[in-house]
Design a protein around this motif. Structure first.
Motif, PDB file in Angstrom:
ATOM      1  N   UNK A 195       0.828  -1.215   0.000  1.00 39.03           N
ATOM      2  CA  UNK A 195       0.000   0.000   0.000  1.00 39.03           C
ATOM      3  C   UNK A 195       0.856   1.257   0.000  1.00 39.03           C
ATOM      4  N   UNK A 242      -4.391   5.231  -4.652  1.00 36.98           N
ATOM      5  CA  UNK A 242      -4.203   4.217  -3.597  1.00 36.98           C
ATOM      6  C   UNK A 242      -5.393   4.204  -2.643  1.00 36.98           C
ATOM      7  N   UNK A 243      -5.828   5.386  -2.242  1.00 40.18           N
ATOM      8  CA  UNK A 243      -6.985   5.469  -1.341  1.00 40.18           C
ATOM      9  C   UNK A 243      -8.233   4.866  -1.965  1.00 40.18           C
ATOM     10  N   UNK A 244      -8.371   5.043  -3.275  1.00 41.66           N
ATOM     11  CA  UNK A 244      -9.570   4.559  -3.966  1.00 41.66           C
ATOM     12  C   UNK A 244      -9.605   3.041  -4.105  1.00 41.66           C
ATOM     13  N   UNK A 245      -8.438   2.392  -4.002  1.00 43.94           N
ATOM     14  CA  UNK A 245      -8.463   0.925  -4.064  1.00 43.94           C
ATOM     15  C   UNK A 245      -8.335   0.315  -2.664  1.00 43.94           C
ATOM     16  N   UNK A 246      -8.581   1.127  -1.647  1.00 42.17           N
ATOM     17  CA  UNK A 246      -8.697   0.574  -0.299  1.00 42.17           C
ATOM     18  C   UNK A 246      -7.475   0.721   0.586  1.00 42.17           C
ATOM     19  N   UNK A 247      -6.441   1.439   0.110  1.00 39.77           N
ATOM     20  CA  UNK A 247      -5.265   1.630   0.978  1.00 39.77           C
ATOM     21  C   UNK A 247      -5.606   2.702   2.014  1.00 39.77           C
ATOM     22  N   UNK A 248      -5.497   2.344   3.268  1.00 37.94           N
ATOM     23  CA  UNK A 248      -5.820   3.285   4.338  1.00 37.94           C
ATOM     24  C   UNK A 248      -4.659   4.260   4.504  1.00 37.94           C
ATOM     25  N   UNK A 249      -4.821   5.457   3.930  1.00 43.61           N
ATOM     26  CA  UNK A 249      -3.716   6.417   3.888  1.00 43.61           C
ATOM     27  C   UNK A 249      -3.326   6.890   5.287  1.00 43.61           C
TER      28      UNK A 249
END
Lengths: 237, 355
Positions: free
Chosen positions: B193, B204-211
Motif C-alpha cells: 500500500x 491508492x486510497x480509492x483501491x482501499x489503501x488506508x492512507x
C-alpha cells in the motif's frame, strides 16, 4: 443499494452538485450522461468520498457513509475507475492489481495473488503482467483502471468514461467484461459519452446537468426526452 | 524460451557487491583501525537515519525536516537511562529507542494536522522546541551538555579498541535490524500500500489503501530506530549537548541530501546515497566548504537528470532491484485461465479470496 439524499458539493461559489437525489437499486446498471462540467466526475468523487459533501447524505446498503473515507467505502464494496487513469506508475501491472486485491478486497498477499492474476487476464492485460504501469498505452491504462476496480471485489462499480477513445471492437470487449462483472451480482453506475455502449449495457439512464438530474428512466425514454436532446445531444426540442 | 536481456548480469553483480559490502562490515573490527571503525559506525548510524527518512518522505509523503528530534530524544534518553538509572548501555539503548517511540505519539498528533510544506515546517518547529527543552535539563548540563562518566564508558570495554568494536557491533546490529525489518514491512501488505501511495496517493486510497493508518504506522515505525541511532551516536561522542544531539544539519539536512542523491522512494537509494556522501566527505573534506558546494551541486544535478536519484539513473540499465521489495505473479498460470472467455470466471463480488 446506493442512495444520495439532497447532496450538495460546492467549490466556493460554484455549485457543482446541487441538491441531488439519486438512488440505485441492487443489480442496476445506471448510465449517467451529461455535458462536460455537468458534475458527473464530482458525483463519483462524492460517492467514493474523495470529496466530502457540502450538505446531504450518502447511504450504501442502508448505512450512512457520508463521513467515511474513500478506502473505507472501497472496503465496504465500492470500486471505481478514473476518467484520467491513476496508475501506480513504477509498479508492475500485476502489483497494481494486487494492491487493489489486497487492500480493497481485504485478502492477504498470498491469498490474493491468484485472484490478481485472474483479473489481469480477464481484462486482457496478461501479456503486460510484469510491465511497469507507467509504460502502458492509454487503452491498457483504461483496462488497468477496470482491473484495479474489479480486483476490489466491488458490490457497486463506478465506471468513469471507461470506453472513451476505444475502437468499436475494444469497446465490445470492455462491454463483455463489464457484463461479466454485472452477471456476478455487482451493481454498476457508468458515466459515459459513448452512448451506444451505454445503451447496450444500461438498465436505466440519468442525465446530469448543472449539478442536478434533469431526466431519468429507461434508456429509450431518456434519450427521447426533449430536454435531454436539447442540453446534451444539441438537438432543438 | 525467451532470452535473458544482455544486461541481466548487472542484478547478480549488484547483489554480489552488496554482499561483499556486508562481509566487509562484518569483518570490520578485525580489519579496520579505530578511526576507520569510528567512521564505519558513523556510516551505519547515518544509514539508519536515511532509511527511515526515505520511508517517511519517499513512501508515506511525510516530508519531515524534524526527524533530528527523535535522534536527540534517543540520545538524551540513552544518556539518562545509562547514567542516572544505572541501566547497562545495551538496555539503555533499547530504552532510548522506546522513549523516542513514546514521544512520537504526541509529536504525530501535532504535525499530522498539517500537510505538505506546512508539515515540514511544523516538524522542524517541534524539533527545535524539543532541542530548547533539552537545553533546560540541568541534570544533562543545560545548554552546554554533559560528558558521559568514565564508569559508563568503561562498561563497554576498558581498552579503546574493544570499546569501539562493541559500539561498532551495536551500530551494525541496529542497522541490520532497521534494514531487515523495514524490508519485511515493505514486502507486507502495508508496504504494498505504501508503494502505491508513493506513486499515486488518491489512486491508492480509492483501491482501499488506508492512507491515514499507513502514515501513522510509518511515523511510529521510524521513531524508535531514530532513537536507537541517537543512542549509538551518543556512545560514539560520549556526551550529549542540545546543538549536537538535536543537530538539524547532521541528522536531517545531510540525510535529505543522502536520500535525494541516492534515490528517494527506493530501497537501494539510501544505501547508495550514504556511500556517496561518505566518499565525498572523506575525500573532499580537505578542500573545506567547497565539498558542501559540490554536494549541493551534485544533488541538484542528479535531480535534474533523474528525480529518482542515482539509483534511478542506474535502474535505466540495471533490469531489476538489488533488494527486491516488489511482488511477482505466481510462476504457474491458473488452470483454464488462457481459454476462459472474458467475463465468465469472476468470483462472487466482495467474497473472501480463495486460498
Amino acid at each position: 443499494m446506493l442512495e444520495l439524499v439532497s447532496v450538495r458539493r460546492h467549490f466556493g461559489p460554484l455549485k457543482v452538485i446541487d441538491d441531488l437525489d439519486l438512488s440505485v437499486a441492487k443489480g442496476d446498471v445506471l448510465g449517467i450522461l451529461g455535458p462536460n462540467g455537468a458534475g458527473k466526475t464530482t458525483l463519483f468523487n462524492v460517492i467514493l468520498g474523495v470529496h466530502p459533501v457540502s450538505a446531504g447524505h450518502v447511504r450504501f446498503e442502508g448505512r450512512d457513509i457520508t463521513r467515511k473515507r474513500p478506502w473505507s467505502r472501497c472496503q465496504m464494496g465500492i470500486g471505481r475507475t478514473y476518467q484520467v487513469p491513476k496508475p501506480f506508475s513504477h509498479m508492475s501491472v500485476f502489483e497494481n492489481v494486487l494492491v487493489a486485491a489486497v487492500s480493497g478486497g481485504q485478502g492477504s498477499i498470498r491469498a490474493s495473488r491468484d485472484w490478481a492474476v485472474e483479473v489481469v487476464e480477464l481484462t486482457g492485460l496478461a501479456h503486460r503482467m510484469e510491465r511497469p504501469a507507467g509504460e502502458l498505452s492509454l487503452l491498457d491504462l483504461k483496462r488497468l483502471e477496470l482491473a484495479k476496480a474489479v480486483a476490489c471485489r466491488p458490490k457497486l462499480l463506478l465506471l468513469d468514461e471507461i470506453a472513451g477513445g476505444l475502437t468499436d471492437m475494444e469497446c465490445d470487449e470492455l462491454l463483455e467484461i463489464i457484463r461479466g462483472v454485472h452477471r456476478q451480482g455487482a451493481t454498476i453506475v457508468w458515466i459515459e459519452h459513448v452512448i451506444h455502449a451505454l445503451r447496450r449495457a444500461a438498465t436505466r439512464l440519468a442525465v446530469l446537468y448543472g449539478g442536478k438530474i434533469i431526466s431519468s428512466g429507461t434508456p429509450d425514454a431518456v434519450l427521447a426526452d426533449p430536454r435531454v436532446r436539447e442540453v446534451y445531444l444539441g438537438v432543438e426540442a | 524460451m525467451p532470452k535473458a536481456p544482455f544486461n541481466a548480469w548487472l542484478v547478480p553483480a549488484g547483489r554480489l557487491l552488496l554482499l561483499l559490502g556486508l562481509c566487509f562490515l562484518i569483518a570490520g573490527p578485525w580489519v579496520c583501525s579505530i578511526p576507520q571503525l569510528q567512521l564505519l559506525t558513523q556510516f551505519l548510524s547515518l544509514l539508519v537515519i536515511a532509511i527511515m527518512w526515505n520511508l517517511l518522505a519517499g513512501y508515506a509523503d511525510i516530508v519531515s525536516v524534524g526527524q533530528h528530534a527523535f535522534v536527540g530524544i534517543g540520545a538524551y534518553a540513552f544518556f539518562g537511562f545509562a547514567v542516572f538509572a544505572g541501566f547497562s548501555p545495551y538496555l539503555a539503548l533499547l530504552a532510548g529507542g522506546a522513549t523516542a517511540l513514546v514521544f512520537a505519539v504526541p509529536v504525530m498528533l501535532i504535525i499530522f494536522r498539517l500537510r505538505a510544506a506546512y508539515l515540514a515546517v511544523g516538524s522542524w518547529v517541534v524539533a527545535e522546541t524539543l532541542m530548547l527543552g533539552a537545553g533546560k535539563l540541568t541534570a544533562f548540563g543545560g545548554g552546554s551538555g554533559v560528558s558521559m562518566p568514565v564508569s559508563v564508558v568503561r562498561s563497554l570495554g576498558v581498552q579503546p579498541a574493544l570499546r569501539y568494536s562493541h559500539i561498532y557491533w551495536l551500530a551494525l546490529a541496529v542497522a541490520a535490524v532497521a534494514l531487515a525489518t523495514t524490508w519485511l514491512l515493505m514486502r507486507s501488505r502495508i508496504g504494498l500500500g505504501l508503494t502505491a501511495m508513493r506513486d499515486n496517493e488518491e489512486g491508492a486510497g480509492s483501491v482501499g489503501v488506508n492512507l491515514i493508518r499507513s502514515r501513522i504506522l510509518c511515523f511510529l515505525w521510524t521513531a524508535p530506530f531514530l532513537g536507537l541511532a541517537g543512542g549509538i551516536i551518543t556512545l560514539q561522542k560520549l556526551r550529549v549537548a542540545p546543538p549536537a544531539s538535536f543537530s538539524i544539519t547532521d541528522w536531517t539536512v545531510y540525510v535529505i541530501f543522502i536520500v535525494v542523491i541516492g534515490g528517494i522512494g527506493s530501497f537501494e537509494g539510501p544505501i547508495i546515497g550514504t556511500v556517496v556522501f561518505f566518499l565525498i566527505r572523506q575525500y573532499l573534506a580537505e578542500i573545506g566548504v567547497w565539498h558542501f558546494i559540490i554536494l549541493g551541486m551534485l544533488s541538484i544535478g542528479v535531480i535534474m537528470v533523474e528525480p529518482r536519484g542515482l539509483w534511478g539513473i542506474l535502474r535505466r540499465v540495471v533490469p531489476g532491484d538489488l533488494i527486491p521489495v516488489s511482488h511477482r505473479p505466481p510462476a504457474r498460470p491458473l488452470a483454464g485461465s488462457d481459454s476462459a472467455p472474458s467475463g465468465t470466471h469472476l468470483k462472487e463480488p466482495h467474497s473472501t479470496p480463495a486460498g
